[in-house]
Design a protein around this motif. Structure first.
Motif, PDB file in Angstrom:
ATOM      1  N   GLY A 186       0.788  -1.226   0.000  1.00  0.00           N
ATOM      2  CA  GLY A 186       0.000   0.000   0.000  1.00  0.00           C
ATOM      3  C   GLY A 186       0.821   1.278   0.000  1.00  0.00           C
ATOM      4  O   GLY A 186       2.042   1.276  -0.214  1.00  0.00           O
ATOM      5  N   SER A 187       0.129   2.378   0.269  1.00  0.00           N
ATOM      6  CA  SER A 187       0.771   3.697   0.287  1.00  0.00           C
ATOM      7  C   SER A 187       1.849   3.769   1.355  1.00  0.00           C
ATOM      8  O   SER A 187       1.833   3.008   2.328  1.00  0.00           O
ATOM      9  CB  SER A 187      -0.284   4.780   0.535  1.00  0.00           C
ATOM     10  OG  SER A 187      -1.259   4.787  -0.481  1.00  0.00           O
ATOM     11  N   GLN A 188       2.786   4.706   1.170  1.00  0.00           N
ATOM     12  CA  GLN A 188       3.915   4.839   2.089  1.00  0.00           C
ATOM     13  C   GLN A 188       4.013   6.254   2.651  1.00  0.00           C
ATOM     14  O   GLN A 188       3.599   7.227   2.018  1.00  0.00           O
ATOM     15  CB  GLN A 188       5.229   4.508   1.370  1.00  0.00           C
ATOM     16  CG  GLN A 188       5.308   3.119   0.795  1.00  0.00           C
ATOM     17  CD  GLN A 188       6.614   2.877   0.047  1.00  0.00           C
ATOM     18  OE1 GLN A 188       7.531   3.703   0.074  1.00  0.00           O
ATOM     19  NE2 GLN A 188       6.713   1.736  -0.613  1.00  0.00           N
ATOM     20  N   LEU A 189       4.572   6.329   3.845  1.00  0.00           N
ATOM     21  CA  LEU A 189       4.946   7.605   4.449  1.00  0.00           C
ATOM     22  C   LEU A 189       6.381   7.448   4.946  1.00  0.00           C
ATOM     23  O   LEU A 189       6.677   6.538   5.715  1.00  0.00           O
ATOM     24  CB  LEU A 189       4.012   7.950   5.617  1.00  0.00           C
ATOM     25  CG  LEU A 189       4.340   9.239   6.385  1.00  0.00           C
ATOM     26  CD1 LEU A 189       4.158  10.458   5.477  1.00  0.00           C
ATOM     27  CD2 LEU A 189       3.455   9.363   7.628  1.00  0.00           C
ATOM     28  N   ILE A 190       7.285   8.316   4.479  1.00  0.00           N
ATOM     29  CA  ILE A 190       8.692   8.226   4.848  1.00  0.00           C
ATOM     30  C   ILE A 190       8.953   9.167   6.023  1.00  0.00           C
ATOM     31  O   ILE A 190       8.569  10.338   5.993  1.00  0.00           O
ATOM     32  CB  ILE A 190       9.615   8.606   3.676  1.00  0.00           C
ATOM     33  CG1 ILE A 190       9.134   7.924   2.380  1.00  0.00           C
ATOM     34  CG2 ILE A 190      11.049   8.242   3.993  1.00  0.00           C
ATOM     35  CD1 ILE A 190       9.060   6.430   2.438  1.00  0.00           C
ATOM     36  N   ALA A 191       9.607   8.647   7.069  1.00  0.00           N
ATOM     37  CA  ALA A 191       9.884   9.421   8.275  1.00  0.00           C
ATOM     38  C   ALA A 191      11.391   9.531   8.480  1.00  0.00           C
ATOM     39  O   ALA A 191      12.091   8.520   8.497  1.00  0.00           O
ATOM     40  CB  ALA A 191       9.225   8.755   9.483  1.00  0.00           C
ATOM     41  N   TYR A 192      11.882  10.763   8.653  1.00  0.00           N
ATOM     42  CA  TYR A 192      13.317  11.026   8.726  1.00  0.00           C
ATOM     43  C   TYR A 192      13.793  11.247  10.164  1.00  0.00           C
ATOM     44  O   TYR A 192      13.012  11.585  11.039  1.00  0.00           O
ATOM     45  CB  TYR A 192      13.649  12.246   7.865  1.00  0.00           C
ATOM     46  CG  TYR A 192      13.457  12.015   6.387  1.00  0.00           C
ATOM     47  CD1 TYR A 192      14.470  11.468   5.611  1.00  0.00           C
ATOM     48  CD2 TYR A 192      12.243  12.324   5.762  1.00  0.00           C
ATOM     49  CE1 TYR A 192      14.301  11.243   4.245  1.00  0.00           C
ATOM     50  CE2 TYR A 192      12.058  12.090   4.405  1.00  0.00           C
ATOM     51  CZ  TYR A 192      13.094  11.554   3.653  1.00  0.00           C
ATOM     52  OH  TYR A 192      12.912  11.320   2.306  1.00  0.00           O
ATOM     53  N   PRO A 193      15.104  11.061  10.423  1.00  0.00           N
ATOM     54  CA  PRO A 193      15.621  11.198  11.788  1.00  0.00           C
ATOM     55  C   PRO A 193      15.390  12.592  12.362  1.00  0.00           C
ATOM     56  O   PRO A 193      15.575  13.597  11.668  1.00  0.00           O
ATOM     57  CB  PRO A 193      17.120  10.892  11.639  1.00  0.00           C
ATOM     58  CG  PRO A 193      17.410  11.047  10.188  1.00  0.00           C
ATOM     59  CD  PRO A 193      16.160  10.703   9.467  1.00  0.00           C
ATOM     60  N   GLY A 194      14.970  12.621  13.629  1.00  0.00           N
ATOM     61  CA  GLY A 194      14.692  13.887  14.285  1.00  0.00           C
ATOM     62  C   GLY A 194      13.324  14.465  13.952  1.00  0.00           C
ATOM     63  O   GLY A 194      12.905  15.467  14.532  1.00  0.00           O
TER      64      GLY A 194
END
Length: 219
Positions: A186-194
């Motif tokens: 399915g769809s994605q959400l990218i989460a970055y450090p901090g």
């Protein structure tokens, strides 16, 4: 003491590479060589990383190769025109909108002859963050309220009774991919450090996450 020693001392001080116990000219040089060798390897990794995009499936049609972020694919003649992708080196994130906005999808090293998001992407961003020792905390409600769970490895959220309820998150370390479906579907959400995202509603991802995984360093 040679003429170059003051420079070495200054660099060691600025980088905090030495302490009084190991502070000698010999150690200066060894520490600096080790430090800059690591920087050189990191720089080489990024220099070798690239994404090649194609206007047709199976790597046919027009193509373009990028080694740096692209904020607007229209300027490169590839807005909403990517049908297959090859990635070498670090992962890349493709976004539906320019300036790294809108829906997104991550592409790790490999070849993608067909795309679920064919002709949808408008910007590209290379992942350059440290991927070691990842950690993310998901929250049940917006503004980091309600139940919470801290994760350090790939997890199908139904296995911990947290599926389809996350509404905000805080990333301590690493880069994470949140998926709408289990098993990376399915769809994605990218989460970055901090990163701290207090509300998934504007991202159209509220109560959607069913699987979470960190991007891992290449061996």
């Amino acid at each position: 003491m040679t003429q170059s020693t003051p420079t070495l001392l200054f660099l060691c001080f600025k980088r905090q590479l030495c302490t009084p116990s190991n502070c000698s000219q010999h150690n200066h040089r060894n520490l600096l060589q080790k430090h800059f060798s690591s920087l050189s390897l990191l720089e080489s990794s990024f220099k070798m990383s690239k994404i090649t995009v194609y206007s047709r499936p199976s790597f046919e049609g027009r193509s373009a190769e990028f080694m740096f972020d692209v904020t607007d694919l229209a300027e490169k003649g590839f807005d909403n025109s990517i049908a297959s992708i090859k990635v070498i080196g670090e992962p890349w994130v493709a976004y539906y909108d320019k300036k790294f906005a809108g829906k997104q999808r991550v592409f790790e090293q490999g070849e993608y002859a067909t795309l679920v998001d064919k002709d949808k992407f408008s910007s590209l961003k290379m992942v350059t963050a440290d991927l070691t020792d990842p950690e993310i905390t998901l929250f049940e409600h917006v503004n980091y309220q309600g139940k919470r769970v801290t994760l350090r490895k790939e997890t199908n959220l139904k296995d911990i009774e947290f599926s389809n309820i996350a509404s905000s998150h805080k990333v301590t370390r690493g880069v994470w991919v949140l998926y709408e479906g289990i098993n990376r579907q399915g769809s994605q959400l990218i989460a970055y450090p901090g990163e701290q995202v207090p509300n998934y509603v504007p991202l159209s991802f509220n109560d959607e996450a069913s699987c979470v995984r960190p991007l891992l360093p290449r061996s």
